[in-house]
Design an enzyme around this catalytic site. Sequence first.
Site, PDB file in Angstrom:
ATOM      1  CB  CYS A 194      34.623  18.790 -11.575  1.00 56.20           C
ATOM      2  SG  CYS A 194      34.133  19.586 -13.111  1.00 56.20           S
ATOM      3  CB  CYS A 247      26.786  18.624 -15.715  1.00 58.47           C
ATOM      4  SG  CYS A 247      27.283  18.980 -14.007  1.00 58.47           S
TER       5      CYS A 247
END
Length: 310
Positions: free
Chosen positions: A88, A233
């Site tokens: 992530c 992201c």
Amino acid sequence: MQRIRVIDSHTGGEPTRLVLEGGPDLGDGPLAGRVQRFRERFDAYRSAIVNEPRGSDPLVGAMLVKPDRADCDLGVIFFNNVDYLGMCGHGTIGLIASLKHAGSLVPGTVKIDTPVGPIEAQLHPDGRISVANVMSYRSVRRLAVEVPGIGAVTGDVAWGGNWFFLISEHNQVIDLPHVEALTDFSWRVRAAINAQGHPQVDHIELFSASTLRGADSRNFVLCPGKAYDRSPCGTGTSAKLACLAADGKLLEGDVWVQESLIGSTFEGRYRWLDRDKGQIAPSITGTAYVTGESVLHCDPEDPFCWGIRA
Ligand code: PYC
């Protein structure tokens, strides 16, 4: 009563909850194996930490663990409202900002073990954070998917630490007032691509032009639990860089500024690892802010002690 000590942050609007103490003991060994243990034996902790009533759908948990790889300084396992993540990007930026806040880090570089390979994070003197992500690549170019109720949708399948289907050709408007339509479109595309032989794809990423000065593109990223990423992201931008590199649209070392749905940005760049195989080493730079420090209480008397699960 289980007590879990956390630091909350947001990276470009996307929240991260760093678990410092009180999480489950996942033992030793490679982090991929420890994720398996987390999922099979301790999944209630995941839900308790990120789901309502203590959390929310977009919240990503980051559990600090001992690294397995000898050359890493720390290890981390990321999870969301429905499952576990390979890597992530926004979460790593949040992790570093939180460790800095806790007084455990000074500007410099740390090597971090993750379930999908080692990464490196750099805390810059001005507070910005760069993440040298795992090797990224495009696995399928211009895949046409027949989506019930929508028709044919064409995009690329790429890995950036998670699996993405990246779509630039669509008739969607990428802005906040259209979030419901974007979610519905992306959710249908995800079901169709999963049914069409790509079950690994769990993030859908749409692109359009950006009106923000200096930005190259705006995106909408739908995460596996149907929440959209408020940040651009990090793993999705890595997948995008792999596609741009493969298409010769961005040169090694040049900067790509990716804007999110809410107007936050990441800077991305890459270097080639293997040009013939289309493999790149992406790097993402962004900023995170600490929003709180707390101790979560898991009271066995509480009927929603382990979170509200679908
Ligand atoms: O920044 O890589 C990322 C990410 C994945 C899911 C939510 N954020």
